[in-house]
Design a protein around this motif. Structure first.
Motif, PDB file in Angstrom:
ATOM      1  N   ASP A 124     -27.661  51.310 -57.143  1.00 18.69           N
ATOM      2  CA  ASP A 124     -26.800  50.142 -57.303  1.00 18.69           C
ATOM      3  C   ASP A 124     -27.186  49.252 -58.477  1.00 18.69           C
ATOM      4  OD1 ASP A 124     -25.281  50.784 -54.996  1.00 18.69           O
ATOM      5  OD2 ASP A 124     -26.882  49.980 -53.746  1.00 18.69           O
ATOM      6  N   GLY A 125     -28.430  49.232 -58.851  1.00 17.02           N
ATOM      7  CA  GLY A 125     -28.829  48.320 -59.911  1.00 17.02           C
ATOM      8  C   GLY A 125     -30.310  48.368 -60.195  1.00 17.02           C
ATOM      9  N   ALA A 126     -30.792  47.322 -60.854  1.00 21.53           N
ATOM     10  CA  ALA A 126     -32.191  47.272 -61.287  1.00 21.53           C
ATOM     11  C   ALA A 126     -32.780  45.912 -60.953  1.00 21.53           C
ATOM     12  CB  ALA A 126     -32.305  47.538 -62.782  1.00 21.53           C
ATOM     13  N   TYR A 127     -34.055  45.924 -60.583  1.00 24.09           N
ATOM     14  CA  TYR A 127     -34.816  44.707 -60.332  1.00 24.09           C
ATOM     15  C   TYR A 127     -35.768  44.500 -61.490  1.00 24.09           C
ATOM     16  CZ  TYR A 127     -38.138  41.451 -58.239  1.00 24.09           C
ATOM     17  OH  TYR A 127     -38.949  40.373 -57.991  1.00 24.09           O
ATOM     18  N   LEU A 128     -35.787  43.278 -62.027  1.00 23.69           N
ATOM     19  CA  LEU A 128     -36.681  42.927 -63.118  1.00 23.69           C
ATOM     20  C   LEU A 128     -37.446  41.668 -62.748  1.00 23.69           C
ATOM     21  CD1 LEU A 128     -34.003  44.271 -64.506  1.00 23.69           C
ATOM     22  CD2 LEU A 128     -35.038  43.483 -66.626  1.00 23.69           C
ATOM     23  N   GLU A 129     -38.705  41.642 -63.123  1.00 29.82           N
ATOM     24  CA  GLU A 129     -39.545  40.471 -62.890  1.00 29.82           C
ATOM     25  C   GLU A 129     -40.476  40.323 -64.090  1.00 29.82           C
ATOM     26  OE1 GLU A 129     -43.029  39.064 -59.775  1.00 29.82           O
ATOM     27  OE2 GLU A 129     -41.397  40.335 -59.057  1.00 29.82           O
ATOM     28  N   GLY A 130     -40.609  39.086 -64.572  1.00 32.62           N
ATOM     29  CA  GLY A 130     -41.493  38.878 -65.699  1.00 32.62           C
ATOM     30  C   GLY A 130     -41.475  37.430 -66.147  1.00 32.62           C
ATOM     31  N   TRP A 131     -41.637  37.214 -67.453  1.00 38.79           N
ATOM     32  CA  TRP A 131     -41.636  35.864 -67.999  1.00 38.79           C
ATOM     33  C   TRP A 131     -40.976  35.874 -69.366  1.00 38.79           C
ATOM     34  CZ3 TRP A 131     -44.098  35.677 -72.624  1.00 38.79           C
ATOM     35  CH2 TRP A 131     -45.125  36.609 -72.859  1.00 38.79           C
ATOM     36  N   ILE A 132     -40.493  34.691 -69.788  1.00 37.41           N
ATOM     37  CA  ILE A 132     -39.822  34.562 -71.076  1.00 37.41           C
ATOM     38  C   ILE A 132     -39.914  33.108 -71.534  1.00 37.41           C
ATOM     39  CG2 ILE A 132     -37.560  34.156 -69.999  1.00 37.41           C
ATOM     40  CD1 ILE A 132     -36.350  35.712 -72.401  1.00 37.41           C
ATOM     41  N   HIS A 133     -40.138  32.886 -72.824  1.00 36.35           N
ATOM     42  CA  HIS A 133     -40.070  31.527 -73.364  1.00 36.35           C
ATOM     43  C   HIS A 133     -39.727  31.599 -74.846  1.00 36.35           C
ATOM     44  CE1 HIS A 133     -43.856  31.237 -75.721  1.00 36.35           C
ATOM     45  NE2 HIS A 133     -44.336  32.070 -74.827  1.00 36.35           N
TER      46      HIS A 133
ATOM     47  N   LEU B 213     -40.678  43.717 -53.929  1.00 36.27           N
ATOM     48  CA  LEU B 213     -41.687  44.659 -54.418  1.00 36.27           C
ATOM     49  C   LEU B 213     -41.840  45.890 -53.531  1.00 36.27           C
ATOM     50  CD1 LEU B 213     -44.498  42.232 -55.633  1.00 36.27           C
ATOM     51  CD2 LEU B 213     -42.591  43.213 -56.914  1.00 36.27           C
ATOM     52  N   MET B 214     -41.048  45.975 -52.465  1.00 40.05           N
ATOM     53  CA  MET B 214     -41.183  47.112 -51.550  1.00 40.05           C
ATOM     54  C   MET B 214     -41.018  48.469 -52.251  1.00 40.05           C
ATOM     55  SD  MET B 214     -39.331  45.678 -48.077  1.00 40.05           S
ATOM     56  CE  MET B 214     -39.452  47.269 -47.245  1.00 40.05           C
TER      57      MET B 214
ATOM     58  N   ILE C  44     -39.244  52.692 -50.343  1.00 39.22           N
ATOM     59  CA  ILE C  44     -38.260  51.957 -49.559  1.00 39.22           C
ATOM     60  C   ILE C  44     -37.483  51.027 -50.486  1.00 39.22           C
ATOM     61  CG2 ILE C  44     -37.930  50.312 -47.682  1.00 39.22           C
ATOM     62  CD1 ILE C  44     -40.495  51.373 -46.430  1.00 39.22           C
ATOM     63  N   TYR C  45     -36.157  51.177 -50.486  1.00 40.36           N
ATOM     64  CA  TYR C  45     -35.284  50.334 -51.290  1.00 40.36           C
ATOM     65  C   TYR C  45     -34.433  49.484 -50.356  1.00 40.36           C
ATOM     66  CZ  TYR C  45     -36.576  53.259 -55.260  1.00 40.36           C
ATOM     67  OH  TYR C  45     -37.285  53.911 -56.233  1.00 40.36           O
ATOM     68  N   PRO C  46     -34.787  48.211 -50.165  1.00 43.96           N
ATOM     69  CA  PRO C  46     -34.044  47.383 -49.213  1.00 43.96           C
ATOM     70  C   PRO C  46     -32.675  46.991 -49.740  1.00 43.96           C
ATOM     71  CG  PRO C  46     -35.687  46.067 -50.348  1.00 43.96           C
ATOM     72  CD  PRO C  46     -35.890  47.487 -50.806  1.00 43.96           C
ATOM     73  N   ASP C  47     -31.692  46.905 -48.842  1.00 42.28           N
ATOM     74  CA  ASP C  47     -30.369  46.422 -49.225  1.00 42.28           C
ATOM     75  C   ASP C  47     -30.392  44.930 -49.498  1.00 42.28           C
ATOM     76  OD1 ASP C  47     -29.162  48.876 -49.111  1.00 42.28           O
ATOM     77  OD2 ASP C  47     -28.484  48.660 -47.044  1.00 42.28           O
TER      78      ASP C  47
ATOM     79  N   LYS D 283     -37.111  36.330 -61.852  1.00 44.09           N
ATOM     80  CA  LYS D 283     -36.890  37.502 -61.008  1.00 44.09           C
ATOM     81  C   LYS D 283     -35.388  37.671 -60.862  1.00 44.09           C
ATOM     82  CE  LYS D 283     -40.989  36.603 -58.126  1.00 44.09           C
ATOM     83  NZ  LYS D 283     -41.465  36.371 -56.741  1.00 44.09           N
ATOM     84  N   LEU D 284     -34.911  38.918 -60.888  1.00 46.19           N
ATOM     85  CA  LEU D 284     -33.474  39.133 -60.723  1.00 46.19           C
ATOM     86  C   LEU D 284     -33.191  40.575 -60.331  1.00 46.19           C
ATOM     87  CD1 LEU D 284     -31.957  40.745 -63.413  1.00 46.19           C
ATOM     88  CD2 LEU D 284     -33.087  38.799 -64.498  1.00 46.19           C
ATOM     89  N   TYR D 285     -32.054  40.748 -59.667  1.00 47.78           N
ATOM     90  CA  TYR D 285     -31.522  42.079 -59.399  1.00 47.78           C
ATOM     91  C   TYR D 285     -30.134  42.130 -60.017  1.00 47.78           C
ATOM     92  CZ  TYR D 285     -30.037  46.348 -57.127  1.00 47.78           C
ATOM     93  OH  TYR D 285     -29.585  47.624 -56.885  1.00 47.78           O
ATOM     94  N   LEU D 286     -29.900  43.115 -60.866  1.00 47.75           N
ATOM     95  CA  LEU D 286     -28.677  43.188 -61.653  1.00 47.75           C
ATOM     96  C   LEU D 286     -27.980  44.524 -61.419  1.00 47.75           C
ATOM     97  CD1 LEU D 286     -26.995  41.958 -64.095  1.00 47.75           C
ATOM     98  CD2 LEU D 286     -28.468  43.359 -65.559  1.00 47.75           C
ATOM     99  N   PRO D 287     -26.670  44.523 -61.121  1.00 43.92           N
ATOM    100  CA  PRO D 287     -25.945  45.793 -61.065  1.00 43.92           C
ATOM    101  C   PRO D 287     -26.139  46.553 -62.376  1.00 43.92           C
ATOM    102  CG  PRO D 287     -24.583  44.027 -60.202  1.00 43.92           C
ATOM    103  CD  PRO D 287     -25.800  43.375 -60.799  1.00 43.92           C
TER     104      PRO D 287
END
Length: 366
Positions: free
Chosen positions: A47-56, A321-322, A310-313, A101-105
């Motif tokens: 369904d999509g992608a999860y991204l986590e990090g930092w930006i400035h 982070l599962m 495990i990919y939670p809905d 942090k975000l989850y994007l289609p």
């Protein structure tokens, strides 16, 4: 009309280049990008992608980060504290509030862009998602167009422990009882032939069927085949279907002779199946309790097998982070009986008729 550099400017440029090469003056600082970022955690599913990090954006405060992939986009207007980033950009205090942090289609292969909006400027850049397994903690992408390839059967600690169990039964010519001997799918085959060297193979199940010699509730295995009647007892993908597995472990102790072996492979993470009689999931530590010293056994080997993710809905922060933390489809234990348990050592407020009636709800299809 094109303006050509004057002779004086050309001479100055030539002199600067020469002095730079000789080290007499410092080279000009390289031009920097308008913003800096890191994608530290990345995983994707169908369904999509999860991204986590930092930006400035250095001295500029980022008001909005718009992450886009094709026609889909996700906007972030508030950033989490990242005190670990600040020491690397001490001259830019904005870096201390840069986490996202975000989850994007998203579909694998679709370019992802970061659009950074500050009070004065707007910057857009196509980002490169992490590819290194070490950087992403081994993510896995499942897409609709991916071709399934049947992997080679795993041969790990669980399989080795079962081979050791099987070898001991055949070499020592033990009486062996299999709990759950009924063949319930086309992917299964009877294991009777695998114990051709055994003195006797006893197939047990809650329902009568080919390959089943004894029909009854496995919680009372010691009554079904007799106390100290077997030199070995095993089950494969059965214990999750037993309502009181501690009573089963007690029954196995009673059914085994001292020195007898027992092997069990069950599920640690697995979808619900064979409802309504799908009761439990086990870790290897749980199996080491059921077939450990308190129950009259010594553990020979135990562990987890069949790595899964495990990919939670519901992609809430606590679950985000599962997919990056290893789970396991199976758990196993190989143990040896070292002492008898006395009558009534393990009990549960149920009677045998009630237990057997509930056990019979296990589906008969197959």
């Amino acid at each position: 009309m094109e303006q050509r550099p004057s002779a004086l400017r050309l001479a100055a440029r030539t002199l600067r280049t020469a002095l730079t090469r000789t080290g007499l003056i410092e080279p000009p600082p390289p031009s920097r990008k308008p913003f800096v970022y890191a994608v530290e955690v990345f995983w994707c599913d169908r369904d999509g992608a999860y991204l986590e990090g930092w930006i400035h954006a250095y001295e500029r405060r980022v008001l909005t980060l718009r992450v886009a992939a094709g026609e889909d986009a996700y906007e972030i207007t508030g950033f989490a504290p990242r005190p670990d980033v600040l020491p690397h950009y001490a001259e830019f205090p904005n870096s201390a509030e840069s986490g996202f942090k975000l989850y994007l289609p998203w579909r694998a292969g679709t370019p992802v862009t970061f659009e950074v909006i500050t009070a004065d400027d707007r910057f857009v850049e196509t980002i490169e998602l992490p590819r290194s397994p070490e950087a992403t903690r081994k993510p896995y992408c499942l897409t609709d167009g991916s071709a399934w390839q049947d992997p080679k059967p795993e041969h790990g600690a669980a399989e080795q422990a079962f081979e050791d169990f099987q070898r001991a039964v055949n070499e020592r010519k033990l009486v062996v009882a299999e709990v759950g001997a009924r063949v319930v799918s086309s992917q299964m085959s009877p294991l009777r032939a695998a114990f051709a060297g055994a003195e006797r193979y006893i197939g047990m199940d809650i329902h009568a069927a080919p390959n089943v010699d004894v029909v009854g509730d496995a919680h009372y295995i010691h009554d079904l085949i007799g106390k100290e009647a077997a030199g070995a007892v095993f089950s494969l993908s059965v214990m999750e279907h037993l309502a009181q597995p501690w009573l089963f472990a007690y029954g196995v102790n009673r059914a085994l002779q001292v020195g007898g072996l027992t092997y069990h492979l069950t599920h640690q993470s697995w979808p619900l199946h064979e409802e309504p009689n799908d009761f439990w999931r086990f870790s290897d530590e749980g199996l080491k309790v059921l077939f450990g010293p308190a129950m009259g056994f010594e553990v020979i080997a135990a562990g987890l097998s069949s790595r899964v993710r495990i990919y939670p809905d519901q992609r809430q922060p606590a679950q985000a982070l599962m997919p990056l933390v290893s789970s396991f489809g199976g758990a196993f234990v190989l143990a040896r009986k070292v002492r008898d348990l006395p009558d009534g050592a393990v009990a549960w407020p149920t009677d045998r008729d009630t237990s057997e009636d509930r056990a019979k709800h296990y589906p008969q299809r197959g």
